[in-house]
Scaffold this active site. Structure first.
Site, PDB file in Angstrom:
ATOM      1  N   GLY A 520      18.337 -14.016   7.650  1.00  0.00           N
ATOM      2  CA  GLY A 520      19.164 -15.018   6.998  1.00  0.00           C
ATOM      3  C   GLY A 520      19.866 -14.441   5.789  1.00  0.00           C
ATOM      4  O   GLY A 520      19.779 -13.250   5.529  1.00  0.00           O
ATOM      5  N   GLY A 521      20.545 -15.310   5.081  1.00  0.00           N
ATOM      6  CA  GLY A 521      21.315 -14.870   3.927  1.00  0.00           C
ATOM      7  C   GLY A 521      20.459 -14.265   2.836  1.00  0.00           C
ATOM      8  O   GLY A 521      20.909 -13.477   2.036  1.00  0.00           O
ATOM      9  N   GLY A 523      17.368 -12.763   3.379  1.00  0.00           N
ATOM     10  CA  GLY A 523      16.414 -11.763   3.817  1.00  0.00           C
ATOM     11  C   GLY A 523      15.900 -12.082   5.211  1.00  0.00           C
ATOM     12  O   GLY A 523      16.171 -13.143   5.762  1.00  0.00           O
ATOM     13  N   PRO A 524      15.153 -11.143   5.807  1.00  0.00           N
ATOM     14  CA  PRO A 524      14.663 -11.308   7.164  1.00  0.00           C
ATOM     15  C   PRO A 524      13.497 -12.310   7.236  1.00  0.00           C
ATOM     16  O   PRO A 524      12.816 -12.553   6.254  1.00  0.00           O
ATOM     17  CB  PRO A 524      14.176  -9.915   7.545  1.00  0.00           C
ATOM     18  N   VAL A 525      13.303 -12.859   8.433  1.00  0.00           N
ATOM     19  CA  VAL A 525      12.208 -13.797   8.666  1.00  0.00           C
ATOM     20  C   VAL A 525      11.316 -13.234   9.774  1.00  0.00           C
ATOM     21  O   VAL A 525      11.813 -12.748  10.792  1.00  0.00           O
ATOM     22  CB  VAL A 525      12.737 -15.173   9.115  1.00  0.00           C
ATOM     23  N   ASP A 636      23.862 -23.467   1.945  1.00  0.00           N
ATOM     24  CA  ASP A 636      24.011 -22.624   3.134  1.00  0.00           C
ATOM     25  C   ASP A 636      23.562 -23.400   4.361  1.00  0.00           C
ATOM     26  O   ASP A 636      22.799 -22.898   5.175  1.00  0.00           O
ATOM     27  CB  ASP A 636      23.225 -21.322   2.964  1.00  0.00           C
TER      28      ASP A 636
END
Ligand SMILES: *[C@@H]1O[C@H](CO)[C@@H](O)[C@H](O)[C@H]1NC(C)=O
Ligand SMILES: *[C@@H]1O[C@H](CO)[C@@H](O)[C@H](O)[C@H]1NC(C)=O
Ligand SMILES: *[C@@H]1O[C@H](CO)[C@@H](O)[C@H](O)[C@H]1NC(C)=O
Ligand SMILES: *[C@@H]1O[C@H](CO)[C@@H](O)[C@H](O)[C@H]1NC(C)=O
Ligand SMILES: *[C@@H]1O[C@H](CO)[C@@H](O)[C@H](O)[C@H]1NC(C)=O
Ligand SMILES: *[C@@H]1O[C@H](CO)[C@@H](O)[C@H](O)[C@H]1NC(C)=O
Ligand SMILES: *[C@@H]1O[C@H](CO)[C@@H](O)[C@H](O)[C@H]1NC(C)=O
Ligand SMILES: *[C@@H]1O[C@H](CO)[C@@H](O)[C@H](O)[C@H]1NC(C)=O
Ligand SMILES: *[C@@H]1O[C@H](CO)[C@@H](O)[C@H](O)[C@H]1NC(C)=O
Length: 827
Positions: A520-521, A523-525, A636
């Site tokens: 995502g905007g 950082g990673p999930v 967002d």
């Protein structure tokens, strides 16, 4: 007959001349001093020992006036840092700077009339035996007794130019008061670049119980630094630890001043008041490019202008509008306030009543530039608790805070609060208002409040439980259907689980790529499984965030307090070194976009399901905007941020992250716009202005995507052919909105309902944010049959935004964070 050839005589004379010339020039230019026997004539200069500074007579521009000044010797465009006779120009080049036996430096014209002098009292200078004037390596021109002390001992100076600054503050100069010497050193700009006479742009110290720096344009105050609170000022005074200079603020009873020293003495850097720009600038000389670079300017932005939001108003530079009334206050003149004339400020709106139970308390304003201290009182050693009591006992007291950012001392304010702004470098302020005392750490009052709220919420819950018993098959462990709005007493005690890094590494299989759910905007999930088998989603925030641990924790707790059936639940957090992670409940059906834009899975989403999703998102967003008391702007919102649970109920994710990831500016200037082009409101994408209405815009885009099943994947807003907003609008204008509907919905949809949705979507997408409905209207529109207004054309289609990229973006611009009034308890 021997005759010496005339040529030889000529050569000999020439040689003699050259030798004597070089001899004399050596004597004349090497000096850094004026003595009784050696005055300084126009045309000659003094040079400091290390050749940094030079002093002499100069003519700025083509003015024709002559002045005595000090400038950098080795910088080509002469930058004058001090002028002796700035308000008494010399008209010819026949003046002389002369030192008297008494140790007074005088600028005398050819007929011996006095143009300027150092003007010290004769009494202190009476005992001088051999005075000397010397230009020091620091740029300080001093008069001292040659027989007493050395050139570095300030005590021994009879006079120094550093005590009489002009427009420039050099390293080591003091700005402020010396009570014993009767000095009030302040900076006054030049009138114009070629006119050094005193201008009207001034910076100086405002004395008082808690002194501050201020700047004036003529008689109008235009900037205030904020009181000093330990290692930094609460205002944006530029005083953060930096590689260039150290600074200090001294307040010892006799002297009150600000000063800085350059860390590297070979770097040339100064502070100057520039009346052309009305800015106080820190300039640094870049030898490589031979230019001055602006390191910092004050005022820094619109919120820096003194008291721009009026009494009891507060400025948020990224707010829209930037001025708001403090909680518990309302505009004094709503009309003028609405037309962005904030000067009248705000007056109390709540029923505050001094010392009346439940009508008198304090609310914490997080991280603010503390108000003007003229009407305040301080105690260096009181605790915050005593401070509060002190404020409570006097009915004209309006706020209190710690004196020092380290939690020491007490400062209380009386009357209107002036010149407040939200500031990352600020300090918490407790503002008095009609409120049950939520910030008290203990005491029976709190317990009463808790008891009342718990009782009330129990009753409400019971009623609701009966009403909804059959509708809702409880999936909510917390029973937070009540949206928890006024239920602070209970939420206060929320303790968010902390997970250590090792646990998360284990749970996510060391952040293995197989566990990655997406990026995502912020950082990673990753998907993770805890030891007890619970599945979680871990958002690993990109380490751009410079946010401190405490701040981060506060923000996380804040997010965790936001509980709503349509928001993803925050389960915990991890904070270790640079790592900042959030743990969410894991959603089996991943995100809305994986269904909506997938040619097969989209068929699962029939109209009733989509309509339910729309309604649920609207309610979740409404909760963020209004009901949660914190007014979170998502910024967002998009299909990939809508997660779906087992029953295809949507939950908004990533809320609050815009707040959490804001702290990544370097010098306070560069800030990021977060969001995703294609979903961004025009005023946000182009000007960085965001408000709840920019979320409404994003909701409008999402609505059209859900109805049409088409991703708004256009690269620019200009090309309306490939833009679903353009599509929707065109079909709407043609009276044929049905063509816009996803073909998958043919069998399942209620045409009237869908067309109504499209209309609502277009209302949300109107160009002017004032025209767009707020989320509470949207919720009503979606769930009732009230008549809808006709949407105006989304004008931004006509070339407003120029954007090359899709995807979550981080663009360097101003703006960010949201309202900082919150009910957080820092602990
Ligand atoms: C002084 O000014 C006169 C006329 O303006 C000029 O001729 C002369 O050279 C100047 N002298 C010096 C030392 O600059
Ligand atoms: C000296 O000269 C200045 C101008 O340079 C003039 O204003 C002043 O009157 C003169 N004073 C005397 C005593 O001549
Ligand atoms: C010298 O100081 C006195 C009093 O401090 C002041 O009145 C006078 O104008 C000053 N003179 C000059 C030439 O600055
Ligand atoms: C102020 O700054 C501008 C731009 O750097 C410069 O052109 C101007 O000369 C300055 N004005 C003064 C009075 O120094
Ligand atoms: C605070 O306010 C007072 C009066 O309202 C004003 O005179 C003063 O300059 C202000 N102080 C600062 C530091 O801005
Ligand atoms: C100080 O600055 C000079 C010139 O920029 C540089 O050459 C020198 O290495 C610096 N010294 C230190 C200790 O940083
Ligand atoms: C000011 O604006 C608010 C919100 O937009 C509105 O509710 C209020 O009626 C307006 N007041 C005036 C006097 O225009
Ligand atoms: C400040 O507070 C301390 C502790 O409460 C007290 O002892 C002291 O007298 C106070 N000082 C002043 C100047 O009020
Ligand atoms: C409250 O504080 C104000 C301002 O310091 C002062 O003038 C007033 O006397 C105080 N009142 C009481 C009751 O102490």
């Amino acid at each position: 007959m021997s005759i010496i050839p005339p040529t030889l005589v000529f050569v000999a004379k020439l040689l003699l001349l050259l030798i004597s010339a070089s001899f004399f020039s050596h004597i004349c230019t090497a000096s850094d001093s004026i003595t009784l026997s050696q005055p300084l004539h126009d045309g000659k200069t003094l040079v400091s020992k290390d050749s940094t500074f030079e002093m002499g007579f100069f003519t700025p521009g083509s003015s024709g006036n002559r002045y005595v000044g000090i400038w950098y010797k080795n910088i080509p465009d002469r930058r004058v840092v001090w002028v002796a006779n700035r308000d008494n120009p010399i008209k010819d080049n026949l003046t002389t700077l002369t030192l008297t036996k008494e140790g007074t430096l005088m600028l005398l014209s050819k007929n011996n009339s006095l143009i300027w002098s150092t003007n010290e009292t004769a009494a202190t200078n009476a005992m001088i035996s051999s005075p000397v004037v010397q230009l020091l390596e620091t740029g300080n021109l001093v008069i001292r007794d040659k027989k007493v002390g050395n050139s570095n001992n300030e005590e021994g100076f009879l006079w120094q130019s550093f005590d009489h600054p002009c427009d420039t503050l050099l390293s080591g100069m003091k700005l402020g008061l010396d009570i014993q010497k009767g000095l009030n050193r302040h900076l006054v700009s030049w009138r114009h670049w070629d006119d050094p006479s005193s201008g009207d742009f001034v910076q100086g110290l405002v004395p008082g119980v808690n002194p501050e720096m201020a700047m004036w344009k003529g008689s109008v105050e235009c900037y205030r630094s904020g009181p000093w609170t330990g290692s930094r000022s609460t205002g944006i005074f530029g005083l953060t630890t930096n590689p260039l200079y150290d600074y200090k603020f001294v307040n010892d009873g006799n002297e009150v001043y600000y000063t800085y020293t350059l860390k590297n003495t070979s770097v040339i850097s100064l502070v100057v008041m520039n009346q052309t720009l009305y800015l106080r600038q820190r300039l640094t000389w870049i030898p490589q490019t031979k230019t001055w670079s602006v390191y910092q300017s004050l005022p820094q932005d619109n919120c820096d202008f003194y008291n721009v939001c009026g009494p009891n108003g507060i400025c948020f530079i990224d707010g829209s509008p930037m001025c708001q009334c403090l909680e518990g206050f309302e505009p004094k003149s709503p009309q003028r306030w609405n037309s962005t004339d904030w000067s009248q400020g705000c007056v109390r709106s709540d029923g505050w009543s001094c010392k009346v139970k439940n009508k008198d308390g304090f609310r914490k304003l997080v991280r603010a530039k503390l108000p003007n201290t003229t009407r305040s009182w301080i105690n260096q050693s009181m605790t915050l608790e005593d401070c509060k009591a002190k404020c409570m006992e006097n009915c004209s007291c309006t706020a209190y805070s710690n004196l020092d950012q380290n939690g020491v001392g007490c400062s209380v304010w009386f009357g209107d609060l002036l010149d407040l702004r939200g500031s990352q470098t600020g300090q918490d302020l407790y503002v008095r208002m009609a409120t049950t005392d939520i910030d008290a750490k203990h005491g029976h009052r709190r317990k009463v409040v808790v008891a009342i709220t718990v009782t009330v919420s129990l009753i409400v819950m019971l009623v609701l439980a009966f009403t909804y018993m059959y509708k809702i098959k409880t999936k909510y462990k917390e029973g937070t259907m009540l949206t928890g709005e006024t239920d602070e007493g209970k939420q206060e005690d929320l303790e968010l689980p902390f997970f250590d890094f090792a646990t998360i590494v284990k749970a996510t299989n060391n952040f293995s790529i197989d566990n990655k759910l997406g990026e995502g905007g912020f950082g990673p999930v990753y998907k993770g499984t805890l030891l007890d088998g619970q599945e979680i989603a871990v958002k690993r925030l990109s380490s751009r965030s410079q946010q401190g641990a405490r701040e981060f924790k506060n923000e996380v707790i804040l997010c965790a307090k936001l509980q709503h059936r349509n928001l993803v639940k925050v389960l915990g957090y991890c904070l270790e070194g640079e790592e900042r992670m959030l743990l969410y409940e894991y959603m089996h059906n991943t995100s809305l976009d994986s269904f909506l834009f997938d040619s097969i899975k989209r068929k699962i989403l029939d109209w009733p399901m989509r309509f339910n999703i729309l309604n649920a998102i609207a309610r979740g967003l409404l909760y963020l905007h209004q009901d949660s008391r914190l007014r979170i702007i998502h910024r967002d919102l998009k299909a990939s941020n809508i997660l779906l649970d087992n029953d295809m109920n949507p939950k908004i994710s990533d809320f609050g992250l815009a707040r959490m990831c804001r702290g990544d500016q370097v010098e306070g200037n560069t800030r990021r716009i977060v969001g995703t082009y294609g979903y961004m409101a025009p005023e946000y994408a182009s000007d960085g202005l965001f408000s709840t209405k920019s979320d409404v815009f994003s909701f409008g885009v999402l609505l059209l995507e859900i109805v049409s099943g088409i991703k708004n994947k256009t690269l620019t807003y200009e090309d309306d052919d490939h833009n679903i907003i353009g599509h929707a609008w065109r079909y709407w204008k043609e009276g044929n909105p049905i063509k816009f509907i996803d073909v998958c919905l043919e069998n399942s949809c209620n045409i009237l309902e869908v067309v109504r949705c499209i209309q609502i979507g277009l209302l949300c997408l109107q160009h002017h944010h004032e025209d767009r409905p707020n989320m509470s209207s949207v919720v009503v529109m979606l769930s009732s049959e009230i008549a809808l207004p006709l949407p105006k054309e989304p004008e931004f289609l006509l070339k407003k935004v120029f954007i090359e990229r899709e995807q979550s973006s981080t663009r360097q611009t101003y703006s960010i964070n949201e309202v900082t009034i919150s009910v957080l308890n820092a602990r």
